[in-house]
Write a protein that holds these residues in place. Structure first.
Motif, PDB file in Angstrom:
ATOM      1  N   HIS A 209       0.803  -1.214   0.000  1.00 46.71           N
ATOM      2  CA  HIS A 209       0.000   0.000   0.000  1.00 46.71           C
ATOM      3  C   HIS A 209       0.838   1.267   0.000  1.00 46.71           C
ATOM      4  O   HIS A 209       0.313   2.355   0.159  1.00 46.71           O
ATOM      5  N   ALA A 210       2.119   1.146  -0.168  1.00 48.76           N
ATOM      6  CA  ALA A 210       2.976   2.328  -0.168  1.00 48.76           C
ATOM      7  C   ALA A 210       2.719   3.144  -1.429  1.00 48.76           C
ATOM      8  O   ALA A 210       2.568   2.586  -2.512  1.00 48.76           O
ATOM      9  N   PRO A 211       2.613   4.456  -1.322  1.00 53.16           N
ATOM     10  CA  PRO A 211       2.353   5.277  -2.503  1.00 53.16           C
ATOM     11  C   PRO A 211       3.556   5.276  -3.441  1.00 53.16           C
ATOM     12  O   PRO A 211       4.698   5.290  -3.006  1.00 53.16           O
ATOM     13  N   ALA A 212       3.281   5.242  -4.718  1.00 50.84           N
ATOM     14  CA  ALA A 212       4.348   5.305  -5.715  1.00 50.84           C
ATOM     15  C   ALA A 212       4.624   6.767  -6.041  1.00 50.84           C
ATOM     16  O   ALA A 212       3.911   7.663  -5.597  1.00 50.84           O
ATOM     17  N   ASP A 213       5.634   6.994  -6.827  1.00 52.67           N
ATOM     18  CA  ASP A 213       5.994   8.354  -7.203  1.00 52.67           C
ATOM     19  C   ASP A 213       5.290   8.780  -8.483  1.00 52.67           C
ATOM     20  O   ASP A 213       5.907   9.355  -9.369  1.00 52.67           O
ATOM     21  N   HIS A 214       4.020   8.491  -8.602  1.00 51.75           N
ATOM     22  CA  HIS A 214       3.247   8.896  -9.767  1.00 51.75           C
ATOM     23  C   HIS A 214       2.290  10.021  -9.375  1.00 51.75           C
ATOM     24  O   HIS A 214       1.715  10.000  -8.298  1.00 51.75           O
ATOM     25  N   ASN A 215       2.124  10.958 -10.262  1.00 54.29           N
ATOM     26  CA  ASN A 215       1.281  12.125  -9.988  1.00 54.29           C
ATOM     27  C   ASN A 215      -0.145  11.865 -10.481  1.00 54.29           C
ATOM     28  O   ASN A 215      -0.562  12.386 -11.522  1.00 54.29           O
ATOM     29  N   TRP A 216      -0.892  11.066  -9.740  1.00 46.69           N
ATOM     30  CA  TRP A 216      -2.260  10.719 -10.122  1.00 46.69           C
ATOM     31  C   TRP A 216      -3.183  11.922 -10.059  1.00 46.69           C
ATOM     32  O   TRP A 216      -4.178  11.975 -10.786  1.00 46.69           O
ATOM     33  N   ASP A 217      -2.887  12.881  -9.203  1.00 45.15           N
ATOM     34  CA  ASP A 217      -3.719  14.087  -9.140  1.00 45.15           C
ATOM     35  C   ASP A 217      -3.642  14.860 -10.453  1.00 45.15           C
ATOM     36  O   ASP A 217      -4.647  15.403 -10.919  1.00 45.15           O
ATOM     37  N   ALA A 218      -2.471  14.901 -11.070  1.00 45.96           N
ATOM     38  CA  ALA A 218      -2.328  15.590 -12.356  1.00 45.96           C
ATOM     39  C   ALA A 218      -3.083  14.839 -13.455  1.00 45.96           C
ATOM     40  O   ALA A 218      -3.708  15.459 -14.324  1.00 45.96           O
ATOM     41  N   VAL A 219      -3.049  13.506 -13.408  1.00 48.35           N
ATOM     42  CA  VAL A 219      -3.805  12.717 -14.382  1.00 48.35           C
ATOM     43  C   VAL A 219      -5.296  12.980 -14.187  1.00 48.35           C
ATOM     44  O   VAL A 219      -6.035  13.187 -15.149  1.00 48.35           O
ATOM     45  N   ALA A 220      -5.747  13.009 -12.935  1.00 53.21           N
ATOM     46  CA  ALA A 220      -7.160  13.277 -12.648  1.00 53.21           C
ATOM     47  C   ALA A 220      -7.556  14.689 -13.077  1.00 53.21           C
ATOM     48  O   ALA A 220      -8.665  14.917 -13.553  1.00 53.21           O
ATOM     49  N   ARG A 221      -6.650  15.631 -12.914  1.00 52.71           N
ATOM     50  CA  ARG A 221      -6.920  17.004 -13.351  1.00 52.71           C
ATOM     51  C   ARG A 221      -7.154  17.024 -14.865  1.00 52.71           C
ATOM     52  O   ARG A 221      -8.046  17.696 -15.366  1.00 52.71           O
TER      53      ARG A 221
ATOM     54  N   VAL B  99       0.938  -3.345 -15.361  1.00 55.49           N
ATOM     55  CA  VAL B  99       0.732  -4.310 -16.431  1.00 55.49           C
ATOM     56  C   VAL B  99       0.597  -3.651 -17.804  1.00 55.49           C
ATOM     57  O   VAL B  99       1.210  -4.072 -18.762  1.00 55.49           O
ATOM     58  N   VAL B 100      -0.201  -2.595 -17.889  1.00 50.13           N
ATOM     59  CA  VAL B 100      -0.473  -2.000 -19.202  1.00 50.13           C
ATOM     60  C   VAL B 100       0.224  -0.669 -19.410  1.00 50.13           C
ATOM     61  O   VAL B 100       0.029  -0.030 -20.433  1.00 50.13           O
ATOM     62  N   GLU B 101       1.029  -0.274 -18.454  1.00 52.62           N
ATOM     63  CA  GLU B 101       1.749   1.005 -18.507  1.00 52.62           C
ATOM     64  C   GLU B 101       0.752   2.145 -18.715  1.00 52.62           C
ATOM     65  O   GLU B 101      -0.323   2.094 -18.178  1.00 52.62           O
ATOM     66  N   ILE B 102       1.088   3.168 -19.474  1.00 54.54           N
ATOM     67  CA  ILE B 102       0.182   4.321 -19.552  1.00 54.54           C
ATOM     68  C   ILE B 102      -0.898   4.153 -20.611  1.00 54.54           C
ATOM     69  O   ILE B 102      -1.651   5.081 -20.886  1.00 54.54           O
ATOM     70  N   GLY B 103      -1.005   2.975 -21.210  1.00 50.84           N
ATOM     71  CA  GLY B 103      -1.996   2.743 -22.253  1.00 50.84           C
ATOM     72  C   GLY B 103      -3.428   3.004 -21.828  1.00 50.84           C
ATOM     73  O   GLY B 103      -4.281   3.292 -22.654  1.00 50.84           O
ATOM     74  N   VAL B 104      -3.720   2.906 -20.537  1.00 47.37           N
ATOM     75  CA  VAL B 104      -5.064   3.178 -20.043  1.00 47.37           C
ATOM     76  C   VAL B 104      -5.357   4.681 -20.123  1.00 47.37           C
ATOM     77  O   VAL B 104      -6.502   5.087 -20.256  1.00 47.37           O
ATOM     78  N   TRP B 105      -4.317   5.479 -20.067  1.00 43.96           N
ATOM     79  CA  TRP B 105      -4.444   6.936 -20.128  1.00 43.96           C
ATOM     80  C   TRP B 105      -3.586   7.456 -21.286  1.00 43.96           C
ATOM     81  O   TRP B 105      -2.527   8.051 -21.064  1.00 43.96           O
ATOM     82  N   PRO B 106      -4.022   7.263 -22.543  1.00 49.79           N
ATOM     83  CA  PRO B 106      -3.169   7.583 -23.686  1.00 49.79           C
ATOM     84  C   PRO B 106      -2.829   9.072 -23.812  1.00 49.79           C
ATOM     85  O   PRO B 106      -1.782   9.408 -24.342  1.00 49.79           O
ATOM     86  N   VAL B 107      -3.685   9.950 -23.345  1.00 50.01           N
ATOM     87  CA  VAL B 107      -3.415  11.386 -23.432  1.00 50.01           C
ATOM     88  C   VAL B 107      -2.882  11.907 -22.100  1.00 50.01           C
ATOM     89  O   VAL B 107      -1.810  12.502 -22.025  1.00 50.01           O
ATOM     90  N   CYS B 108      -3.611  11.640 -21.034  1.00 49.49           N
ATOM     91  CA  CYS B 108      -3.258  12.217 -19.727  1.00 49.49           C
ATOM     92  C   CYS B 108      -2.165  11.454 -19.010  1.00 49.49           C
ATOM     93  O   CYS B 108      -1.638  11.934 -17.992  1.00 49.49           O
ATOM     94  N   GLY B 109      -1.792  10.286 -19.491  1.00 49.74           N
ATOM     95  CA  GLY B 109      -0.715   9.524 -18.869  1.00 49.74           C
ATOM     96  C   GLY B 109       0.617  10.255 -18.889  1.00 49.74           C
ATOM     97  O   GLY B 109       1.510   9.958 -18.097  1.00 49.74           O
ATOM     98  N   ARG B 110       0.758  11.225 -19.747  1.00 48.59           N
ATOM     99  CA  ARG B 110       2.021  11.984 -19.811  1.00 48.59           C
ATOM    100  C   ARG B 110       2.281  12.747 -18.524  1.00 48.59           C
ATOM    101  O   ARG B 110       3.408  13.157 -18.265  1.00 48.59           O
TER     102      ARG B 110
END
Length: 132
Positions: free
Chosen positions: A44-56, A119-130
């Motif tokens: 459950h440790a948080p990763a260093d990914h900016n999910w808030d920016a993806v959600a924005r 598993v699928v890398e950023i393919g789930v978020w093709p635009v906002c995954g950046r």
């Protein structure tokens, strides 16, 4: 007489070539995690990914978004991806998730997104995954 390929034949091949390797990768990850191999972080440790920016980008940070287009929550996850991600986490963690992303907390949405990302890398978020 030539054999014809049906839609079911094509779907079967797709499942064999796409889903089987994905499931094998997940199974290998579960075995490594169970054996204590890999990261020293807890599940459950948080990763260093900016999910808030993806959600924005995906939903203007509306974690309860359900517009009826088949994508739910702040990270706009499909029901199929949500169910798969939740199953992977329950396998190792055993805690509760809502039936859909828009009904769950931002923290749980991020946790499922991390499972998908492995598993699928950023393919789930093709635009906002950046923004990850």
């Amino acid at each position: 007489m030539a054999a014809t390929t049906t839609k079911n034949d094509r779907l079967h091949r797709m499942r064999r070539w796409v889903y089987a390797p994905m499931m094998a990768a997940v199974a290998a990850g579960a075995v490594c995690a169970g054996a204590g191999i890999g990261s020293a972080q807890s599940a459950h440790a948080p990763a260093d990914h900016n999910w808030d920016a993806v959600a924005r980008c995906e939903s203007t940070e509306n974690w309860n978004l359900n517009t009826g287009n088949g994508f739910y929550g702040g990270l706009q996850i499909t029901q199929r991806n949500w169910d798969w991600g939740v199953d992977q986490i329950r396998f190792s963690a055993g805690h509760y998730f809502a039936d859909r992303p828009d009904l769950d907390s931002p923290a749980n949405q991020k946790e499922v997104a991390e499972a998908l990302l492995k598993v699928v890398e950023i393919g789930v978020w093709p635009v906002c995954g950046r923004y990850l």
